[in-house]
Design an enzyme around this catalytic site. Structure first.
Site, short mmCIF file in Angstrom:
data_model
loop_
_atom_site.label_atom_id
_atom_site.label_comp_id
_atom_site.label_asym_id
_atom_site.label_seq_id
_atom_site.Cartn_x
_atom_site.Cartn_y
_atom_site.Cartn_z
N GLU A 169 31.48 18.17 38.76
CA GLU A 169 31.18 17.94 37.33
C GLU A 169 29.89 18.63 36.86
OE1 GLU A 169 31.28 13.67 36.94
OE2 GLU A 169 33.32 13.54 37.70
N GLU A 283 42.09 13.54 41.31
CA GLU A 283 41.77 12.14 40.98
C GLU A 283 42.74 11.58 39.94
OE1 GLU A 283 37.63 11.62 39.94
OE2 GLU A 283 36.94 13.07 41.41
O1 G3I Z 1 29.05 -1.37 45.70
C1 G3I Z 1 28.41 -2.03 44.62
C2 G3I Z 1 28.38 -3.49 44.85
O2 G3I Z 1 27.58 -3.74 45.97
C3 G3I Z 1 27.85 -4.18 43.59
O3 G3I Z 1 27.91 -5.56 43.76
C4 G3I Z 1 28.67 -3.79 42.37
C5 G3I Z 1 28.13 -4.41 41.09
O4 G3I Z 1 28.41 -3.60 39.98
O5 G3I Z 1 28.62 -2.41 42.25
C6 G3I Z 1 29.17 -1.72 43.35
O6 G3I Z 1 29.10 -0.37 43.16
C7 G3I Z 1 29.97 0.16 42.19
C8 G3I Z 1 30.93 1.12 42.90
O7 G3I Z 1 31.70 1.80 41.94
C9 G3I Z 1 31.87 0.41 43.86
O8 G3I Z 1 32.73 -0.44 43.17
C10 G3I Z 1 29.11 0.90 41.20
O9 G3I Z 1 28.35 -0.03 40.44
C11 G3I Z 1 29.99 1.71 40.27
O10 G3I Z 1 29.17 2.52 39.44
C12 G3I Z 1 30.90 2.59 41.07
O11 G3I Z 1 31.75 3.28 40.20
C13 G3I Z 1 32.38 4.42 40.73
C14 G3I Z 1 32.04 5.60 39.84
O12 G3I Z 1 32.73 6.74 40.31
C15 G3I Z 1 30.54 5.87 39.88
O13 G3I Z 1 30.19 6.87 39.12
C16 G3I Z 1 33.88 4.18 40.75
O14 G3I Z 1 34.19 3.15 41.69
C17 G3I Z 1 34.59 5.47 41.13
O15 G3I Z 1 35.98 5.30 40.98
C18 G3I Z 1 34.13 6.60 40.22
O16 G3I Z 1 34.77 7.77 40.64
C19 G3I Z 1 34.49 8.94 39.86
C20 G3I Z 1 34.53 10.12 40.82
O17 G3I Z 1 33.62 9.92 41.86
C21 G3I Z 1 34.25 11.43 40.08
N1 G3I Z 1 35.13 11.60 38.96
C22 G3I Z 1 35.21 10.48 38.02
C23 G3I Z 1 35.52 9.18 38.75
C24 G3I Z 1 35.61 8.03 37.77
O18 G3I Z 1 34.38 7.79 37.17
#
Ligand code: G3I
Length: 374
Positions: A169, A283
């Site tokens: 990105e 994705e």
């Molecule tokens: O692991 C922590 C956990 O310990 C905590 O309690 C919880 C509370 O919010 O957060 C957890 O982490 C989260 C993580 O996902 C796991 O669920 C993060 O806050 C959250 O920001 C994170 O989001 C991920 C996101 O990328 C981050 O930017 C999504 O799961 C994931 O699907 C998403 O994937 C991205 C790709 O990498 C790139 N392309 C877009 C795609 C969607 O945004």
């Protein structure tokens, strides 16, 4: 000893059905399980393999460890996996000197035990950087930090990865730069050549993995997508012209049900093929946020979106892999960021909340089957 007929008759007499015995065939059928239409030869991976490409999904590695039904679904359907979060800087590197490889290692082990390929996601991104990064990364150390991180992470799995999303990105035309680059921490700290530095470091660390530039927002037939596609195409051409070790482009394919996908996407894929790049849909999912609550309506538009998009993309032989961002509606990022206004769970993946195949599953498989083998 009773004859077969007497035996059957006796049994039926007990059940009060003796009168029917003479109508029963003498050959009792060995119980045959109903054909399992969605696993084995009916799975997404089998249908993709028959057409010469890979199907897989992003994996929540924490869930994998504790949910056998989830693990079984992935084993049954996928021949390539990618960590949804576990290989990103934030989860992997809680302090500048500490790496937590447990989840990443577990995913690679799971894949190897089940003879699946693994994609790495990702080595350089503006999001999900650890908290310490904002404090400790500086213009003085960022180049070395990036190079050393890639050496350590890609080096750890060298020879075992199908591909790495090396840079994720990097384009955001609305940031206003002439080159379309996103105003990311990496750009600020390293400069525009952070992209080629990352690819060079990845090639050195793992000469076998396909090195991928991965991007979103380049799929639709609208002005924003068109502008972004143009900027990504310029970036890819520039990298190729400079002999940067780039093997593939990842089109994330976070789609929205009801949007138009068409000639712009096809032109982009053809341009990538013309540069000698492979293309992966990295994705894929379909957001139903713009549709009413009715489940049948949502399932229909989501399935149509999967089918239509895959029919287009898979028509180009450069497309070698399709990965969905998750596999079951039980686990999707779409219920977090940008959830539906009514907060209903999205119906966005090939398996539903009960892990039953959705209309989208069958639409995907139909598109897979229509691919011409070149
Ligand atoms: O692991 C922590 C956990 O310990 C905590 O309690 C919880 C509370 O919010 O957060 C957890 O982490 C989260 C993580 O996902 C796991 O669920 C993060 O806050 C959250 O920001 C994170 O989001 C991920 C996101 O990328 C981050 O930017 C999504 O799961 C994931 O699907 C998403 O994937 C991205 C790709 O990498 C790139 N392309 C877009 C795609 C969607 O945004």
């Amino acid at each position: 000893m009773k004859t077969r007929r007497e035996f059957l008759g006796a049994g039926l007499a007990v059940a009060g059905l003796a009168g029917c015995a003479k109508h029963l065939p003498l050959r009792t059928a060995t119980p045959v399980a109903p054909p399992d239409l969605t696993t084995g030869a009916g799975s997404l991976k089998a249908h993709a393999a028959a057409r010469g490409f890979l199907y897989g999904c992003a994996v929540d590695v924490g869930l994998l460890a504790k949910d056998e039904a989830y693990a079984r679904l992935i084993r049954e359907q996928a021949n390539i996996v990618v960590a949804e979060n576990a290989m990103k800087w934030g989860p992997l590197r809680p302090t500048i000197d500490t790496f937590h490889f447990e989840e990443a290692d577990a995913l690679v082990a799971f894949a190897e035990q089940n003879r699946m390929k693994v994609r790495g996601h990702n080595l350089c991104w503006h999001r999900q950087l650890p908290a310490w990064f904002a404090v400790e990364a500086t213009t003085a150390n960022a180049r070395e930090l990036l190079a050393a991180h890639i050496a350590q992470v890609a080096g750890r799995y060298a020879g075992r990865m199908h591909s790495w999303d090396v840079v994720n990105e990097a384009i955001l035309t609305t940031d206003g730069r002439a080159d379309g680059l996103r105003d990311s921490p990496w750009l600020k700290l390293v400069g525009p050549d952070y992209i080629e530095r990352a690819f060079q470091a990845a090639r050195t660390a793992d000469p076998q993995a396909l090195l991928v530039y991965n991007e979103y927002g380049i799929e639709a037939e609208d002005a924003a997508s068109e502008t972004k596609r143009a900027a990504v195409t310029v970036l890819l051409r520039r990298l190729k012209a400079r002999h940067v070790p780039l093997d593939a482009v990842g089109i994330q394919a976070h789609l929205t049900a009801g949007r138009k996908y068409g000639a712009g996407l096809m032109g982009f894929i053809a341009a990538a093929r013309g540069m000698g790049l492979q293309v992966m849909l990295t994705e894929m999912d379909v957001n139903d946020r713009e549709w009413p609550a009715d489940e049948a309506i949502r399932d229909g538009v989501v399935a149509d979106c999967y089918g239509g998009f895959l029919d287009l993309a898979l028509a180009d032989p450069a497309v070698r892999a399709v990965l969905t961002w998750g596999i079951t509606d039980r686990r999707t990022w779409l219920n977090g960021e940008g959830a539906r206004p009514d907060k209903l769970p999205e119906r966005c993946l090939p398996f539903d909340q009960k892990d039953a195949p959705t209309k989208a599953f069958f639409a995907m498989r139909k598109s897979f089957d229509q691919r011409r083998i070149s």
